[in-house]
Write a protein that holds these residues in place. Structure first.
Motif, PDB file in Angstrom:
ATOM      1  N   ALA A 182      -1.198   8.904   6.056  1.00  0.00           N
ATOM      2  CA  ALA A 182      -2.550   8.815   5.307  1.00  0.00           C
ATOM      3  C   ALA A 182      -3.507   8.500   6.276  1.00  0.00           C
ATOM      4  CB  ALA A 182      -2.139   7.482   4.452  1.00  0.00           C
ATOM      5  N   THR A 183      -3.301   7.767   7.625  1.00  0.00           N
ATOM      6  CA  THR A 183      -4.386   7.356   8.469  1.00  0.00           C
ATOM      7  C   THR A 183      -4.944   8.668   9.006  1.00  0.00           C
ATOM      8  OG1 THR A 183      -3.375   5.361   8.940  1.00  0.00           O
ATOM      9  CG2 THR A 183      -4.913   6.092  10.583  1.00  0.00           C
ATOM     10  N   VAL A 184      -4.226   9.711   9.291  1.00  0.00           N
ATOM     11  CA  VAL A 184      -4.881  11.030   9.883  1.00  0.00           C
ATOM     12  C   VAL A 184      -5.813  11.655   8.939  1.00  0.00           C
ATOM     13  CG1 VAL A 184      -4.195  13.239  10.274  1.00  0.00           C
ATOM     14  CG2 VAL A 184      -2.984  11.326  11.146  1.00  0.00           C
ATOM     15  N   MET A 185      -5.310  11.412   7.562  1.00  0.00           N
ATOM     16  CA  MET A 185      -6.463  11.942   6.686  1.00  0.00           C
ATOM     17  C   MET A 185      -7.632  11.047   6.279  1.00  0.00           C
ATOM     18  SD  MET A 185      -4.518  14.830   6.241  1.00  0.00           S
ATOM     19  CE  MET A 185      -5.815  15.277   5.095  1.00  0.00           C
ATOM     20  N   LEU A 186      -7.310   9.942   6.378  1.00  0.00           N
ATOM     21  CA  LEU A 186      -8.497   8.972   5.647  1.00  0.00           C
ATOM     22  C   LEU A 186      -9.336   8.612   6.779  1.00  0.00           C
ATOM     23  CD1 LEU A 186      -6.418   6.591   3.223  1.00  0.00           C
ATOM     24  CD2 LEU A 186      -8.093   8.539   2.916  1.00  0.00           C
ATOM     25  N   LEU A 187      -8.669   8.531   8.188  1.00  0.00           N
ATOM     26  CA  LEU A 187      -9.690   7.957   9.150  1.00  0.00           C
ATOM     27  C   LEU A 187      -9.996   9.074  10.364  1.00  0.00           C
ATOM     28  CD1 LEU A 187      -8.194   4.505   9.874  1.00  0.00           C
ATOM     29  CD2 LEU A 187     -10.251   5.093   8.386  1.00  0.00           C
ATOM     30  N   CYS A 188      -8.746   9.686  11.089  1.00  0.00           N
ATOM     31  CA  CYS A 188      -8.925  10.387  11.965  1.00  0.00           C
ATOM     32  C   CYS A 188      -9.743  11.805  11.850  1.00  0.00           C
ATOM     33  CB  CYS A 188      -7.620  10.904  12.715  1.00  0.00           C
ATOM     34  SG  CYS A 188      -6.664   9.172  13.242  1.00  0.00           S
ATOM     35  N   ARG A 189      -9.320  12.376  10.817  1.00  0.00           N
ATOM     36  CA  ARG A 189      -9.822  13.627  10.345  1.00  0.00           C
ATOM     37  C   ARG A 189     -11.428  13.649   9.984  1.00  0.00           C
ATOM     38  NH1 ARG A 189      -8.024  18.127  12.036  1.00  0.00           N
ATOM     39  NH2 ARG A 189      -8.717  19.511  10.518  1.00  0.00           N
ATOM     40  N   PRO A 190     -11.750  12.457   9.247  1.00  0.00           N
ATOM     41  CA  PRO A 190     -13.296  12.196   8.886  1.00  0.00           C
ATOM     42  C   PRO A 190     -14.154  11.958  10.236  1.00  0.00           C
ATOM     43  CG  PRO A 190     -11.989  11.417   7.211  1.00  0.00           C
ATOM     44  CD  PRO A 190     -11.024  11.575   8.223  1.00  0.00           C
ATOM     45  N   ALA A 191     -13.392  11.295  11.203  1.00  0.00           N
ATOM     46  CA  ALA A 191     -14.206  10.871  12.421  1.00  0.00           C
ATOM     47  C   ALA A 191     -14.288  12.227  13.548  1.00  0.00           C
ATOM     48  CB  ALA A 191     -13.316   9.904  13.159  1.00  0.00           C
ATOM     49  N   ARG A 200     -12.148   1.168   4.063  1.00  0.00           N
ATOM     50  CA  ARG A 200     -11.223   2.040   4.218  1.00  0.00           C
ATOM     51  C   ARG A 200     -10.365   1.703   5.530  1.00  0.00           C
ATOM     52  NH1 ARG A 200     -13.506   7.575   5.894  1.00  0.00           N
ATOM     53  NH2 ARG A 200     -14.929   7.300   4.048  1.00  0.00           N
ATOM     54  N   SER A 201     -10.947   0.961   6.489  1.00  0.00           N
ATOM     55  CA  SER A 201     -10.378   0.581   7.571  1.00  0.00           C
ATOM     56  C   SER A 201      -9.349  -0.575   7.197  1.00  0.00           C
ATOM     57  CB  SER A 201     -11.374  -0.063   8.608  1.00  0.00           C
ATOM     58  OG  SER A 201     -12.145   0.965   8.920  1.00  0.00           O
ATOM     59  N   LEU A 202      -9.665  -1.513   6.610  1.00  0.00           N
ATOM     60  CA  LEU A 202      -8.742  -2.458   6.173  1.00  0.00           C
ATOM     61  C   LEU A 202      -7.508  -2.067   5.298  1.00  0.00           C
ATOM     62  CD1 LEU A 202      -7.935  -5.593   6.002  1.00  0.00           C
ATOM     63  CD2 LEU A 202      -9.246  -5.743   3.954  1.00  0.00           C
ATOM     64  N   LEU A 203      -7.783  -0.893   4.308  1.00  0.00           N
ATOM     65  CA  LEU A 203      -6.651  -0.239   3.645  1.00  0.00           C
ATOM     66  C   LEU A 203      -5.583   0.194   4.404  1.00  0.00           C
ATOM     67  CD1 LEU A 203      -5.655   0.738   0.956  1.00  0.00           C
ATOM     68  CD2 LEU A 203      -6.979   2.785   0.923  1.00  0.00           C
ATOM     69  N   CYS A 204      -6.206   1.116   5.405  1.00  0.00           N
ATOM     70  CA  CYS A 204      -5.260   1.820   6.403  1.00  0.00           C
ATOM     71  C   CYS A 204      -4.330   0.778   7.116  1.00  0.00           C
ATOM     72  CB  CYS A 204      -5.900   2.868   7.309  1.00  0.00           C
ATOM     73  SG  CYS A 204      -6.446   4.351   6.347  1.00  0.00           S
ATOM     74  N   ILE A 205      -4.986  -0.245   7.885  1.00  0.00           N
ATOM     75  CA  ILE A 205      -4.375  -1.246   8.445  1.00  0.00           C
ATOM     76  C   ILE A 205      -3.258  -1.950   7.566  1.00  0.00           C
ATOM     77  CG2 ILE A 205      -4.409  -3.519   9.549  1.00  0.00           C
ATOM     78  CD1 ILE A 205      -7.168  -2.532  10.861  1.00  0.00           C
ATOM     79  N   LEU A 255       1.480  -3.021   2.358  1.00  0.00           N
ATOM     80  CA  LEU A 255       1.427  -2.542   0.957  1.00  0.00           C
ATOM     81  C   LEU A 255       2.522  -1.710   0.616  1.00  0.00           C
ATOM     82  CD1 LEU A 255      -2.306  -2.109   0.694  1.00  0.00           C
ATOM     83  CD2 LEU A 255      -1.057  -4.125  -0.085  1.00  0.00           C
ATOM     84  N   LEU A 256       2.894  -0.429   1.033  1.00  0.00           N
ATOM     85  CA  LEU A 256       4.043   0.360   0.682  1.00  0.00           C
ATOM     86  C   LEU A 256       5.130  -0.425   0.764  1.00  0.00           C
ATOM     87  CD1 LEU A 256       2.875   3.379   2.593  1.00  0.00           C
ATOM     88  CD2 LEU A 256       2.743   3.014   0.231  1.00  0.00           C
ATOM     89  N   ILE A 311       5.703   6.121   8.612  1.00  0.00           N
ATOM     90  CA  ILE A 311       5.419   7.667   8.692  1.00  0.00           C
ATOM     91  C   ILE A 311       4.457   8.060   7.663  1.00  0.00           C
ATOM     92  CG2 ILE A 311       6.374  10.111   8.204  1.00  0.00           C
ATOM     93  CD1 ILE A 311       7.074   9.115  10.988  1.00  0.00           C
ATOM     94  N   LEU A 312       4.677   7.605   6.424  1.00  0.00           N
ATOM     95  CA  LEU A 312       3.513   7.809   5.317  1.00  0.00           C
ATOM     96  C   LEU A 312       2.411   7.107   5.767  1.00  0.00           C
ATOM     97  CD1 LEU A 312       5.541   7.015   2.142  1.00  0.00           C
ATOM     98  CD2 LEU A 312       5.193   9.443   3.214  1.00  0.00           C
ATOM     99  N   SER A 313       2.208   6.023   6.352  1.00  0.00           N
ATOM    100  CA  SER A 313       1.151   5.484   6.704  1.00  0.00           C
ATOM    101  C   SER A 313       0.373   6.062   7.910  1.00  0.00           C
ATOM    102  CB  SER A 313       1.287   3.911   7.065  1.00  0.00           C
ATOM    103  OG  SER A 313       1.753   3.192   6.052  1.00  0.00           O
ATOM    104  N   LEU A 314       1.178   6.725   8.651  1.00  0.00           N
ATOM    105  CA  LEU A 314       0.536   7.566   9.752  1.00  0.00           C
ATOM    106  C   LEU A 314      -0.290   8.692   9.288  1.00  0.00           C
ATOM    107  CD1 LEU A 314       0.905   7.478  12.999  1.00  0.00           C
ATOM    108  CD2 LEU A 314       2.840   8.844  12.690  1.00  0.00           C
TER     109      LEU A 314
END
Length: 445
Positions: free
Chosen positions: A278-287, A231-236, A241-242, A273-276
């Motif tokens: 997605a990072t909030v939802m996939l990394l920051c909120r779960p943390a 998940r970390s690599l995907l977000c970076i 990718l987009l 902005i889209l990556s930002l």
């Protein structure tokens, strides 16, 4: 304007910038503005024209990179604060070893640099390089210099970068041949000008203090739950990718909706902005980060970027003054009047435009348009090699009117002399090595 006058004005302007900043420690923003205005006045323009020229160049530079730096810094802060950068950096170190950090960052730069602009790649990968250097306990230049070298080489010689694609079209070169030749040159050049040169620079440049930008990414609390590597690599990689998907979608045959979606995703700021989000939802909120914490974090991280963005704009303003003063045109005309081999002429023309304007993209396009009309009279010259020679010249010097010069200086907290070694030295070395390989290929093709 005569060549002598153009050389005198250009050298005087660049020398004045170096002396005022390095010797008298004046503010670089003020110096760039003042010298740009003085250059225009010396060329016979009115004060109003001088200021308008500076504002035009600064506006172009800020329009293309200002929000990129801001959004990229916000994205990098979330990646660092969530623990994703630590996870990926530790994974890289585990597989490559701390001693091979410079080789790992060179490889990452080559892969990312193929489809992505230099500016985008640098802003988004700089946090990873800072953290990887910290985790491996190696000098930060061992991570940053190979990264920027690979990104710059890809920009200079590899399709589908716009400047190279433009040169391929102007010279009527073969796209597939240029891809093959570009890869043949890119790999050894990246090794020589990245990891090998980085070891030399680190031994001779002296200690580098932690810059405010670097501290912004390194100052982070350990997350309660470190995100998994996948998940970390995907977000970076998500912005890359987009952007890549957007470019593909925009070029494929299809309906208007597909093309518009591709154009949207291919636009860097939209993808960021889209990556930002997605990072909030996939990394920051779960943390466990709250919306208030995330918002405050994004607000605070923009503090160190203010001066960087203004300095990048000032670099663009000075570059425009060099163009509007007539220095650029005089130097380019002198290159065309020189009697030399077509490959060297293409290289020299691009190098002079690069020195005069600061832009690698402008240098490639301008030099290609200047040389192309003479191709029919140049028997036995490979158009693919002309593309490579032009690309090599387009990144020469890494001059002070290149906004990246000032961006790298502030990101790393370098002195002016150190920036000349790290950025100008790397760019010039790359251009000479690429030209050398191009001339070598011309002897066997």
């Amino acid at each position: 304007m005569s060549l002598t006058c153009a050389l005198a004005l250009g050298l005087c302007a660049i020398g004045t910038i170096i002396v005022l900043i390095a010797r008298f420690h004046l503010n670089a923003l003020v110096v760039l503005f003042g010298v740009a205005i003085a250059l225009m006045l010396s060329a016979g323009h009115s004060p109003v024209q001088a200021v308008a020229s500076f504002q035009h160049g600064a506006g172009n530079a800020l329009g293309s990179i200002g929000f990129l730096i801001a959004f990229g810094t916000m994205f990098g802060k979330l990646i660092a604060q969530s623990g994703a950068a630590d996870t990926v950096a530790l994974s890289v170190m585990k597989r490559c070893g701390a001693r091979n950090l410079h080789w790992a960052m060179a490889a990452i730069g080559m892969v990312v640099g193929l489809p992505i602009f230099f500016d985008v790649g640098f802003v988004l990968l700089a946090p990873l390089a800072f953290i990887a250097a910290q985790e491996s306990r190696r000098p930060v230049l061992m991570a940053i210099l190979p990264l920027v070298a690979s990104l710059s080489i890809a920009h200079a010689v590899m399709p589908p970068h716009p400047a190279i694609m433009l040169a391929i079209g102007i010279y009527h070169a073969s796209l597939m041949k240029n891809i093959v030749l570009g890869l043949l040159i890119m790999l050894p050049t990246a090794a020589l000008c990245g990891p090998v040169f980085a070891r030399f620079v680190v031994r001779h440049i002296g200690p580098i203090a932690t810059s405010p930008m670097e501290a912004e990414f390194l100052t982070r609390a350990a997350p309660a739950i470190r995100p998994p590597p996948g998940r970390s690599l995907l977000c970076i990689l998500l912005p890359f990718l987009l952007i890549g998907c957007g470019q593909v979608m925009a070029s494929l045959p299809g309906g208007r909706g597909v093309h518009m979606l591709g154009q949207a995703l291919g636009e860097t700021n939209i993808s960021l902005i889209l990556s930002l989000l997605a990072t909030v939802m996939l990394l920051c909120r779960p943390a466990g980060m709250t919306a208030r914490q995330i918002g405050q974090m994004l607000h605070d991280c923009l503090g160190p970027t203010g001066f960087v963005i203004l300095l990048v704009g000032a670099g663009g303003g000075f570059g425009q003054a060099v163009i509007d003063s007539g220095v650029s045109q005089a130097l380019t005309s002198a290159a065309l009047g020189a009697h030399m081999s077509p490959l060297l002429l293409a290289f020299l023309s691009a190098a002079i435009v690069r020195l005069a304007t600061g832009s690698a993209t402008v240098a490639t396009g301008t030099a290609a348009n200047l040389i192309a009309p003479a191709i029919s009279h140049l028997h036995g010259v490979s158009p693919e090699l002309l593309v490579l020679a032009t690309g090599a010249g387009s990144i020469a010097f890494g001059p002070v009117n290149d906004p990246v010069f000032w961006q790298l200086k502030e990101y790393l907290g370098l002195s002016l002399a150190q920036t000349f070694v790290v950025w100008s030295g790397t760019e010039t070395l790359i251009s000479v090595v690429v030209l050398s390989f191009t001339l070598l290929l011309s002897g066997v093709m």
